[in-house]
Motif scaffolding. Structure first.
Motif, PDB file in Angstrom:
ATOM      1  N   ARG A 107       3.771  -5.612   4.589  1.00 55.30           N
ATOM      2  CA  ARG A 107       4.631  -6.793   4.533  1.00 55.30           C
ATOM      3  C   ARG A 107       5.498  -6.712   3.274  1.00 55.30           C
ATOM      4  O   ARG A 107       5.165  -5.972   2.345  1.00 55.30           O
ATOM      5  N   PRO A 108       6.589  -7.440   3.224  1.00 61.36           N
ATOM      6  CA  PRO A 108       7.403  -7.438   2.006  1.00 61.36           C
ATOM      7  C   PRO A 108       6.569  -7.890   0.810  1.00 61.36           C
ATOM      8  O   PRO A 108       5.714  -8.769   0.940  1.00 61.36           O
ATOM      9  N   ALA A 109       6.806  -7.290  -0.334  1.00 65.50           N
ATOM     10  CA  ALA A 109       6.061  -7.645  -1.543  1.00 65.50           C
ATOM     11  C   ALA A 109       6.219  -9.126  -1.839  1.00 65.50           C
ATOM     12  O   ALA A 109       7.297  -9.703  -1.652  1.00 65.50           O
ATOM     13  N   GLY A 117      13.140  -4.035  -1.097  1.00 72.32           N
ATOM     14  CA  GLY A 117      12.654  -2.877  -0.364  1.00 72.32           C
ATOM     15  C   GLY A 117      11.210  -2.500  -0.629  1.00 72.32           C
ATOM     16  O   GLY A 117      10.694  -1.569  -0.002  1.00 72.32           O
ATOM     17  N   VAL A 118      10.535  -3.218  -1.523  1.00 73.90           N
ATOM     18  CA  VAL A 118       9.136  -2.901  -1.814  1.00 73.90           C
ATOM     19  C   VAL A 118       8.250  -3.626  -0.816  1.00 73.90           C
ATOM     20  O   VAL A 118       8.408  -4.818  -0.571  1.00 73.90           O
ATOM     21  N   ARG A 119       7.320  -2.894  -0.240  1.00 72.59           N
ATOM     22  CA  ARG A 119       6.373  -3.488   0.704  1.00 72.59           C
ATOM     23  C   ARG A 119       4.957  -3.284   0.186  1.00 72.59           C
ATOM     24  O   ARG A 119       4.710  -2.442  -0.683  1.00 72.59           O
ATOM     25  N   MET A 120       4.034  -4.046   0.727  1.00 74.17           N
ATOM     26  CA  MET A 120       2.662  -3.973   0.229  1.00 74.17           C
ATOM     27  C   MET A 120       1.661  -4.087   1.372  1.00 74.17           C
ATOM     28  O   MET A 120       1.983  -4.554   2.466  1.00 74.17           O
ATOM     29  N   LEU A 138      10.266   3.117  -0.439  1.00 73.23           N
ATOM     30  CA  LEU A 138      10.788   4.296   0.237  1.00 73.23           C
ATOM     31  C   LEU A 138      12.186   4.619  -0.285  1.00 73.23           C
ATOM     32  O   LEU A 138      13.001   3.716  -0.502  1.00 73.23           O
ATOM     33  N   PRO A 139      12.492   5.892  -0.473  1.00 73.62           N
ATOM     34  CA  PRO A 139      13.818   6.282  -0.989  1.00 73.62           C
ATOM     35  C   PRO A 139      14.908   5.958   0.020  1.00 73.62           C
ATOM     36  O   PRO A 139      14.641   5.794   1.219  1.00 73.62           O
TER      37      PRO A 139
END
Length: 373
Positions: A107-109, A117-120, A138-139
């Motif tokens: 899920r989104p951070a 763009g960071v997920r957790m 992810l790049p």
């Protein structure tokens, strides 16, 4: 109310304003005997001091990502559900290739400070018996159709102690700095993975396995690593994996990379140390046997003596008496194929996230020369 959330910060700030205004408004209006008036005024002063300290703590904690939750701060949370003896390889007699895939829901951070763009995900480590959050970035090339069949190298990011899994992405702004550099080709694309390392109340695990206590090594080098390979287009060979850490995380990065050349090819250690006892809360530092065995210099010397110098590339940076000497020791005993790149930080720079944040582009350019998918 979240320890790191905006509502708690605004509440603390509001209480501080009230605490400052209150004495001006009420100091001369307090009625009653002298003892009552004195006690009331003392309470107002104490209230002002407590709220001021709270605001300063919140600012420092948010800037440096020291504690994620109230449980981390108060020492009431443990993220260890089991800690059986996993043996010298940290696998407990099991083989990764025979383990079923561990597919996760992401899920989104939940903290905007880590950037877009960071997920957790919440990972339950099947080997280590550790449970904790893992953040993934992810790049920009990952979802590009031109790269749909390409795997990517991975860098595990380790904070200091105490430290939050969000520190590299929040305080050091790693993803924010690297996004444009990866887009223009200055830095090679890589997946960033930030797992929880604060596993036990009031203790630094030193990233070691201690039967009956914690399997921090296996959490980072087995469970987290396998989960990323199972869920993303991540390379599964040692050449695709690296660790990067600062302070206590630097010690862990060097230690784990040297101890597991079959899992990692490179490590970055910023302002770290070799002797785990230099961190007073280190579990490894308090155990005479583990203190020696988990020292990266001892690991390197032992591998050399066995005629098996690890195929590991280290990048060590630090100021005098803050990581540089540790790097000198490692470079002195490095034998091919082990390599040590050493950078000295100017004196007076400090042991702070500002220093480490400035090094992010440089260390990822170096990692790009060491890793391949």
């Amino acid at each position: 109310m979240s320890l790191t959330g905006t509502p708690f910060f605004l509440t603390s700030l509001t209480l501080l304003i009230v605490a400052v205004v209150l004495p001006f408004a009420l100091w001369g209006r307090i009625a009653g005997p002298p003892l009552v008036r004195g006690l009331a005024r003392l309470l107002m002063l104490l209230f002002a001091q407590v709220t001021a300290i709270t605001v300063v703590f919140v600012l420092v904690n948010n800037a440096n990502s020291l504690y994620d939750t109230w449980g981390d701060l108060l020492g009431t949370d443990s993220h260890v559900e089991a800690a059986r003896d996993l043996g010298p390889d940290g696998m407990g007699g099991r083989q990764i290739k025979h383990e079923p895939k561990q597919l996760q829901q992401f899920r989104p951070a939940d903290d905007p400070k880590v950037g877009a763009g960071v997920r957790m995900t919440e990972l339950q480590g099947r080997i280590s018996g550790v449970r904790g959050e893992v953040y993934v970035w992810l790049p920009p090339q990952y979802n590009d159709p031109a790269y749909r069949n390409k795997k990517f190298p991975v860098v595990e990011l380790l904070p200091g102690y105490p430290g939050s899994a969000k520190s590299w992405l929040g305080s050091l702004h790693a993803a924010e700095q690297l996004m444009p550099l990866m887009q223009n080709g200055t830095v090679k694309p890589a997946i960033l993975v930030a797992p929880r390392t604060n596993l036990l109340p009031g203790a630094d695990t030193g990233c070691v396995n201690i039967p009956g206590k914690v399997n921090a090594d296996s959490w980072l080098t087995v469970d987290v690593r396998k989960m990323i390979i199972d869920n993303f287009r991540a390379g599964d060979k040692p050449d695709s994996w690296a660790l990067a850490g600062y302070s206590a995380g630097a010690h862990c990065a060097a230690k784990l990379a040297l101890a597991h050349p079959d899992r990692y090819r490179a490590a970055v250690a910023m302002s770290g140390y070799n002797d785990p006892a230099l961190e007073r809360d280190s579990l490894a530092g308090k155990d005479p046997k583990l203190r020696i065995e988990s020292n990266p210099l001892h690991i390197l010397k032992s591998a050399n003596a066995a005629g098996k110098p690890p195929r590991t590339a280290l990048y060590v940076s630090g100021a005098a008496r803050d990581g540089y000497q540790a790097g000198l020791g490692l470079r002195q005993f490095a034998q091919s194929p082990t390599t040590v790149t050493l950078r000295q930080i100017p004196p007076g720079a400090g042991h702070t996230t500002v220093v480490w944040k400035q090094q992010v582009p440089e260390i990822f350019r170096w990692l790009g020369t060491q890793l391949r998918a």
